[in-house]
Design a protein around this motif. Sequence first.
Motif, PDB file in Angstrom:
ATOM      1  N   ARG A   7       0.853  -1.181   0.000  1.00  0.00           N
ATOM      2  CA  ARG A   7       0.000   0.000   0.000  1.00  0.00           C
ATOM      3  C   ARG A   7       0.896   1.241   0.000  1.00  0.00           C
ATOM      4  O   ARG A   7       2.071   1.174   0.378  1.00  0.00           O
ATOM      5  CB  ARG A   7      -0.940  -0.016   1.205  1.00  0.00           C
ATOM      6  N   PHE A   8       0.308   2.374  -0.398  1.00  0.00           N
ATOM      7  CA  PHE A   8       1.101   3.573  -0.642  1.00  0.00           C
ATOM      8  C   PHE A   8       0.507   4.777   0.080  1.00  0.00           C
ATOM      9  O   PHE A   8      -0.700   5.026   0.016  1.00  0.00           O
ATOM     10  CB  PHE A   8       1.169   3.870  -2.139  1.00  0.00           C
ATOM     11  N   GLY A   9       1.372   5.508   0.773  1.00  0.00           N
ATOM     12  CA  GLY A   9       0.953   6.728   1.435  1.00  0.00           C
ATOM     13  C   GLY A   9       1.947   7.842   1.179  1.00  0.00           C
ATOM     14  O   GLY A   9       3.015   7.631   0.594  1.00  0.00           O
ATOM     15  N   ILE A  10       1.603   9.053   1.615  1.00  0.00           N
ATOM     16  CA  ILE A  10       2.538  10.171   1.582  1.00  0.00           C
ATOM     17  C   ILE A  10       2.922  10.518   3.018  1.00  0.00           C
ATOM     18  O   ILE A  10       2.147  10.323   3.953  1.00  0.00           O
ATOM     19  CB  ILE A  10       1.978  11.401   0.844  1.00  0.00           C
ATOM     20  N   TYR A  11       4.144  11.017   3.152  1.00  0.00           N
ATOM     21  CA  TYR A  11       4.733  11.290   4.466  1.00  0.00           C
ATOM     22  C   TYR A  11       5.295  12.701   4.407  1.00  0.00           C
ATOM     23  O   TYR A  11       6.298  12.948   3.733  1.00  0.00           O
ATOM     24  CB  TYR A  11       5.812  10.246   4.730  1.00  0.00           C
ATOM     25  N   VAL A  12       4.641  13.652   5.071  1.00  0.00           N
ATOM     26  CA  VAL A  12       4.946  15.069   4.915  1.00  0.00           C
ATOM     27  C   VAL A  12       5.729  15.592   6.112  1.00  0.00           C
ATOM     28  O   VAL A  12       5.282  15.459   7.264  1.00  0.00           O
ATOM     29  CB  VAL A  12       3.655  15.892   4.734  1.00  0.00           C
ATOM     30  N   VAL A  30      11.770   7.794  -1.560  1.00  0.00           N
ATOM     31  CA  VAL A  30      11.612   8.755  -2.651  1.00  0.00           C
ATOM     32  C   VAL A  30      11.526   7.980  -3.951  1.00  0.00           C
ATOM     33  O   VAL A  30      12.362   7.118  -4.224  1.00  0.00           O
ATOM     34  CB  VAL A  30      12.796   9.745  -2.686  1.00  0.00           C
ATOM     35  N   SER A  31      10.510   8.289  -4.739  1.00  0.00           N
ATOM     36  CA  SER A  31      10.308   7.540  -5.978  1.00  0.00           C
ATOM     37  C   SER A  31       9.733   8.428  -7.058  1.00  0.00           C
ATOM     38  O   SER A  31       9.302   9.558  -6.802  1.00  0.00           O
ATOM     39  CB  SER A  31       9.345   6.366  -5.732  1.00  0.00           C
ATOM     40  N   THR A  32       9.703   7.878  -8.272  1.00  0.00           N
ATOM     41  CA  THR A  32       8.922   8.426  -9.379  1.00  0.00           C
ATOM     42  C   THR A  32       7.788   7.439  -9.649  1.00  0.00           C
ATOM     43  O   THR A  32       7.841   6.291  -9.190  1.00  0.00           O
ATOM     44  CB  THR A  32       9.774   8.588 -10.640  1.00  0.00           C
ATOM     45  N   PRO A  33       6.776   7.837 -10.401  1.00  0.00           N
ATOM     46  CA  PRO A  33       5.694   6.888 -10.695  1.00  0.00           C
ATOM     47  C   PRO A  33       6.165   5.644 -11.441  1.00  0.00           C
ATOM     48  O   PRO A  33       5.473   4.615 -11.421  1.00  0.00           O
ATOM     49  CB  PRO A  33       4.733   7.713 -11.556  1.00  0.00           C
ATOM     50  N   ALA A  34       7.337   5.723 -12.079  1.00  0.00           N
ATOM     51  CA  ALA A  34       7.843   4.590 -12.856  1.00  0.00           C
ATOM     52  C   ALA A  34       8.718   3.644 -12.045  1.00  0.00           C
ATOM     53  O   ALA A  34       9.296   2.708 -12.591  1.00  0.00           O
ATOM     54  CB  ALA A  34       8.633   5.104 -14.056  1.00  0.00           C
ATOM     55  N   VAL A  75      10.092  -0.446  -5.727  1.00  0.00           N
ATOM     56  CA  VAL A  75       9.174  -0.736  -4.636  1.00  0.00           C
ATOM     57  C   VAL A  75       8.943  -2.239  -4.503  1.00  0.00           C
ATOM     58  O   VAL A  75       8.822  -2.764  -3.393  1.00  0.00           O
ATOM     59  CB  VAL A  75       7.854   0.023  -4.851  1.00  0.00           C
ATOM     60  N   SER A  76       8.920  -2.944  -5.624  1.00  0.00           N
ATOM     61  CA  SER A  76       8.730  -4.399  -5.576  1.00  0.00           C
ATOM     62  C   SER A  76       9.837  -5.089  -4.798  1.00  0.00           C
ATOM     63  O   SER A  76       9.597  -6.078  -4.094  1.00  0.00           O
ATOM     64  CB  SER A  76       8.656  -4.969  -6.995  1.00  0.00           C
ATOM     65  N   PRO A 107       1.107   6.802  -7.027  1.00  0.00           N
ATOM     66  CA  PRO A 107       2.099   5.901  -6.435  1.00  0.00           C
ATOM     67  C   PRO A 107       2.968   5.219  -7.483  1.00  0.00           C
ATOM     68  O   PRO A 107       2.590   5.109  -8.655  1.00  0.00           O
ATOM     69  CB  PRO A 107       1.231   4.869  -5.698  1.00  0.00           C
ATOM     70  N   PRO A 108       4.126   4.718  -7.048  1.00  0.00           N
ATOM     71  CA  PRO A 108       5.045   4.004  -7.960  1.00  0.00           C
ATOM     72  C   PRO A 108       4.628   2.553  -8.124  1.00  0.00           C
ATOM     73  O   PRO A 108       5.262   1.645  -7.598  1.00  0.00           O
ATOM     74  CB  PRO A 108       6.394   4.129  -7.241  1.00  0.00           C
TER      75      PRO A 108
END
Length: 273
Positions: free
Chosen positions: A2-7, A229-233, A238-239, A271-272
Amino acid sequence: MRFGIYVAILGDLADPRKTVQLARTAEAAGWEALFVWDHLAFAWGTPSADAWVTLSAAATVTERLLLGPAVTPLPRRRPAIVAQTVATLDLLSSGRVVFTAGLGGMAAEYAAFGEDVSAKTRAARLDEGLSILDRLWRGGPVTHAGKHYTVDGVTLAPLPVTRPRVPIWIGGYAPAALRRAAAWDGWVGGGDDEQGRMTTTPEKLHDIVREIGRHRPTMAGYEIALSGVSTPADGALVSAYADAGLTWWLEHLHGFRGDFDALLDRVAAGPPR
């Protein structure tokens, strides 16, 4: 996964209205959680927002995002007030809260206000505080007479929506922190540096998961979260972490990464996967 943002709600991002905008954008783009830093950074000269006020504001403009701090230095907070605050936010958000806790990595946030900075004291206050939170959130009268805290037959009301209680995740990389995390519902770690480089490799994460697993009867249902830190690609990146046991990728958003528009664009891109 699962994917979240961390500010990092410091500096320019100390304006809670910016986090609200990020939260709204994140939900629309398919992210599943919002976590925020919990620091008194003004004690060391950096503007900082209150984590709980910010999360409450985000709760009112979202419907699905999981919400939580990462991490709350529980030893510098009163457990009774934390219990009430978190229960209120859980009710406001219809059961979307995760509580994360740790010792607190910035000694200045204790020392500047005359509090004990020793790791031993903070650890003792953390464990005692977690025990109190656990019991208050489960309901019924709580009586506790410990070294640092006293509770005299108190029943929390209203209780959190989430039953039997709000999930508790623990932060930290030290052996003691991993043992502590094993006793609760999840672990969360900072996996990147200010330059956006991953400092926690999949191999290191695998070792962390294995160490936590040594102290639990099962890892089923247990959450492992890491900032990065990632890009959508970057699905392959992440895997690799998912294969090591990661269940939550938290996209780290902070001022060193770019201006607010750049951060908003990254969130909007999704998300990536």
